[in-house]
Design a protein around this motif. Structure first.
Motif, PDB file in Angstrom:
ATOM      1  N   HIS A  34      45.120 -22.242  29.021  1.00  0.00           N
ATOM      2  CA  HIS A  34      45.085 -23.418  28.151  1.00  0.00           C
ATOM      3  C   HIS A  34      43.793 -23.336  27.357  1.00  0.00           C
ATOM      4  O   HIS A  34      42.699 -23.413  27.926  1.00  0.00           O
ATOM      5  CB  HIS A  34      45.126 -24.717  28.961  1.00  0.00           C
ATOM      6  CG  HIS A  34      45.237 -25.907  28.069  1.00  0.00           C
ATOM      7  ND1 HIS A  34      46.446 -26.426  27.701  1.00  0.00           N
ATOM      8  CD2 HIS A  34      44.284 -26.637  27.430  1.00  0.00           C
ATOM      9  CE1 HIS A  34      46.243 -27.446  26.876  1.00  0.00           C
ATOM     10  NE2 HIS A  34      44.934 -27.600  26.707  1.00  0.00           N
ATOM     11  N   ALA A  35      43.912 -23.134  26.041  1.00  0.00           N
ATOM     12  CA  ALA A  35      42.736 -23.078  25.177  1.00  0.00           C
ATOM     13  C   ALA A  35      42.310 -24.503  24.858  1.00  0.00           C
ATOM     14  O   ALA A  35      43.151 -25.373  24.607  1.00  0.00           O
ATOM     15  CB  ALA A  35      43.063 -22.327  23.899  1.00  0.00           C
ATOM     16  N   PHE A  36      41.000 -24.743  24.853  1.00  0.00           N
ATOM     17  CA  PHE A  36      40.498 -26.089  24.613  1.00  0.00           C
ATOM     18  C   PHE A  36      39.239 -26.045  23.755  1.00  0.00           C
ATOM     19  O   PHE A  36      38.375 -25.185  23.933  1.00  0.00           O
ATOM     20  CB  PHE A  36      40.173 -26.790  25.936  1.00  0.00           C
ATOM     21  CG  PHE A  36      39.656 -28.182  25.733  1.00  0.00           C
ATOM     22  CD1 PHE A  36      40.521 -29.214  25.412  1.00  0.00           C
ATOM     23  CD2 PHE A  36      38.305 -28.446  25.799  1.00  0.00           C
ATOM     24  CE1 PHE A  36      40.047 -30.501  25.169  1.00  0.00           C
ATOM     25  CE2 PHE A  36      37.812 -29.726  25.566  1.00  0.00           C
ATOM     26  CZ  PHE A  36      38.690 -30.753  25.255  1.00  0.00           C
ATOM     27  N   GLU A  86      48.874 -22.548  25.930  1.00  0.00           N
ATOM     28  CA  GLU A  86      48.950 -23.829  25.240  1.00  0.00           C
ATOM     29  C   GLU A  86      47.535 -24.154  24.793  1.00  0.00           C
ATOM     30  O   GLU A  86      46.578 -23.513  25.237  1.00  0.00           O
ATOM     31  CB  GLU A  86      49.486 -24.905  26.171  1.00  0.00           C
ATOM     32  CG  GLU A  86      50.925 -24.685  26.580  1.00  0.00           C
ATOM     33  CD  GLU A  86      51.441 -25.785  27.495  1.00  0.00           C
ATOM     34  OE1 GLU A  86      50.625 -26.611  27.964  1.00  0.00           O
ATOM     35  OE2 GLU A  86      52.649 -25.806  27.737  1.00  0.00           O
ATOM     36  N   ALA A  87      47.406 -25.162  23.940  1.00  0.00           N
ATOM     37  CA  ALA A  87      46.073 -25.482  23.433  1.00  0.00           C
ATOM     38  C   ALA A  87      45.965 -26.965  23.123  1.00  0.00           C
ATOM     39  O   ALA A  87      46.966 -27.630  22.839  1.00  0.00           O
ATOM     40  CB  ALA A  87      45.780 -24.666  22.180  1.00  0.00           C
ATOM     41  N   SER A  88      44.740 -27.464  23.192  1.00  0.00           N
ATOM     42  CA  SER A  88      44.475 -28.849  22.817  1.00  0.00           C
ATOM     43  C   SER A  88      43.004 -28.992  22.459  1.00  0.00           C
ATOM     44  O   SER A  88      42.192 -28.112  22.735  1.00  0.00           O
ATOM     45  CB  SER A  88      44.837 -29.804  23.961  1.00  0.00           C
ATOM     46  OG  SER A  88      43.992 -29.602  25.071  1.00  0.00           O
ATOM     47  N   ALA A 103      40.790 -29.957  31.787  1.00  0.00           N
ATOM     48  CA  ALA A 103      41.162 -29.108  32.924  1.00  0.00           C
ATOM     49  C   ALA A 103      41.928 -29.916  33.956  1.00  0.00           C
ATOM     50  O   ALA A 103      42.937 -29.462  34.505  1.00  0.00           O
ATOM     51  CB  ALA A 103      39.921 -28.472  33.550  1.00  0.00           C
ATOM     52  N   ARG A 104      41.470 -31.121  34.192  1.00  0.00           N
ATOM     53  CA  ARG A 104      42.148 -32.012  35.150  1.00  0.00           C
ATOM     54  C   ARG A 104      43.537 -32.398  34.620  1.00  0.00           C
ATOM     55  O   ARG A 104      44.529 -32.316  35.337  1.00  0.00           O
ATOM     56  CB  ARG A 104      41.293 -33.255  35.383  1.00  0.00           C
ATOM     57  CG  ARG A 104      41.796 -34.149  36.506  1.00  0.00           C
ATOM     58  CD  ARG A 104      40.897 -35.370  36.749  1.00  0.00           C
ATOM     59  NE  ARG A 104      39.474 -35.037  36.826  1.00  0.00           N
ATOM     60  CZ  ARG A 104      38.557 -35.465  35.951  1.00  0.00           C
ATOM     61  NH1 ARG A 104      38.884 -36.245  34.952  1.00  0.00           N
ATOM     62  NH2 ARG A 104      37.295 -35.129  36.104  1.00  0.00           N
ATOM     63  N   GLU A 105      43.590 -32.812  33.363  1.00  0.00           N
ATOM     64  CA  GLU A 105      44.847 -33.259  32.760  1.00  0.00           C
ATOM     65  C   GLU A 105      45.913 -32.163  32.755  1.00  0.00           C
ATOM     66  O   GLU A 105      47.090 -32.431  32.961  1.00  0.00           O
ATOM     67  CB  GLU A 105      44.587 -33.712  31.318  1.00  0.00           C
ATOM     68  CG  GLU A 105      45.829 -34.112  30.554  1.00  0.00           C
ATOM     69  CD  GLU A 105      45.523 -34.437  29.096  1.00  0.00           C
ATOM     70  OE1 GLU A 105      46.491 -34.509  28.322  1.00  0.00           O
ATOM     71  OE2 GLU A 105      44.343 -34.611  28.724  1.00  0.00           O
ATOM     72  N   HIS A 106      45.500 -30.931  32.551  1.00  0.00           N
ATOM     73  CA  HIS A 106      46.451 -29.818  32.451  1.00  0.00           C
ATOM     74  C   HIS A 106      46.594 -29.038  33.758  1.00  0.00           C
ATOM     75  O   HIS A 106      47.203 -27.976  33.783  1.00  0.00           O
ATOM     76  CB  HIS A 106      46.052 -28.904  31.293  1.00  0.00           C
ATOM     77  CG  HIS A 106      46.126 -29.602  29.969  1.00  0.00           C
ATOM     78  ND1 HIS A 106      47.307 -29.877  29.333  1.00  0.00           N
ATOM     79  CD2 HIS A 106      45.153 -30.145  29.192  1.00  0.00           C
ATOM     80  CE1 HIS A 106      47.075 -30.525  28.210  1.00  0.00           C
ATOM     81  NE2 HIS A 106      45.768 -30.709  28.117  1.00  0.00           N
ATOM     82  N   HIS A 107      46.021 -29.573  34.817  1.00  0.00           N
ATOM     83  CA  HIS A 107      46.143 -28.998  36.158  1.00  0.00           C
ATOM     84  C   HIS A 107      45.663 -27.541  36.206  1.00  0.00           C
ATOM     85  O   HIS A 107      46.299 -26.684  36.810  1.00  0.00           O
ATOM     86  CB  HIS A 107      47.585 -29.103  36.668  1.00  0.00           C
ATOM     87  CG  HIS A 107      48.123 -30.498  36.591  1.00  0.00           C
ATOM     88  ND1 HIS A 107      47.707 -31.498  37.440  1.00  0.00           N
ATOM     89  CD2 HIS A 107      49.005 -31.062  35.729  1.00  0.00           C
ATOM     90  CE1 HIS A 107      48.335 -32.623  37.119  1.00  0.00           C
ATOM     91  NE2 HIS A 107      49.123 -32.390  36.086  1.00  0.00           N
ATOM     92  N   CYS A 108      44.522 -27.306  35.583  1.00  0.00           N
ATOM     93  CA  CYS A 108      43.932 -25.965  35.598  1.00  0.00           C
ATOM     94  C   CYS A 108      43.166 -25.777  36.903  1.00  0.00           C
ATOM     95  O   CYS A 108      42.689 -26.740  37.505  1.00  0.00           O
ATOM     96  CB  CYS A 108      43.000 -25.787  34.402  1.00  0.00           C
ATOM     97  SG  CYS A 108      43.867 -25.872  32.822  1.00  0.00           S
TER      98      CYS A 108
END
Length: 145
Positions: A34-36, A86-88, A103-108
């Motif tokens: 997940h890119a952030f 995915e990215a946000s 990281a928490r929201e996307h369960h990383c």
């Protein structure tokens, strides 16, 4: 081991190398990424609000375009490596808080990010978002330099 890796990017060459490291790790583990990107809000002072409206709109437009560019770069790198991505982005004056929340929201289960290696007075004045992410987050952080 790690199944979902958050890659924090600021678009710098060092951050791009960290993204490549995170993507390579994800590829070897069969994980996704997940890119952030944390967008800094426009700095406003209340009594200058009227004067800054046009500047704020310009800043916001440019900052969001830049965020999309940074995230697209990571997406392309992941796609080239065959890694799901995915990215946000989020607007936050404290990037470490936004990184941890994402990281928490996307369960990383791992955060990968660069450190610019600031030392001495520069470190004291500018701080380190990487250091703060390590201190205040609950996940492991892979720091790339």
């Amino acid at each position: 081991m790690f199944q979902h890796i958050l890659i924090a990017t600021d678009g710098s060459p060092l951050s791009q190398r960290a993204a490549d490291t995170g993507i390579a790790l994800a590829h070897s583990l069969g994980a996704k990424v997940h890119a952030f990107h944390a967008v800094m809000p426009f700095p406003a002072v209340a009594y200058f609000a009227e004067m800054l409206l046009a500047s704020q709109a310009q800043y916001t437009e440019a900052a969001l375009a830049q965020a999309h560019q940074y995230l697209d770069d990571v997406r392309q790198r992941a796609q080239a490596a065959g890694v799901a991505c995915e990215a946000s982005f989020a607007v936050n004056a404290h990037p470490h808080e936004a990184i941890i929340a994402s990281a928490r929201e996307h369960h990383c289960d791992l955060i990968v990010m660069a450190s610019h290696g600031r030392h001495g007075v520069e470190s004291a004045l500018l701080g380190s978002e990487t250091h703060r992410t390590i201190l205040y987050g609950a996940l492991p952080v892979l720091v790339c330099r």
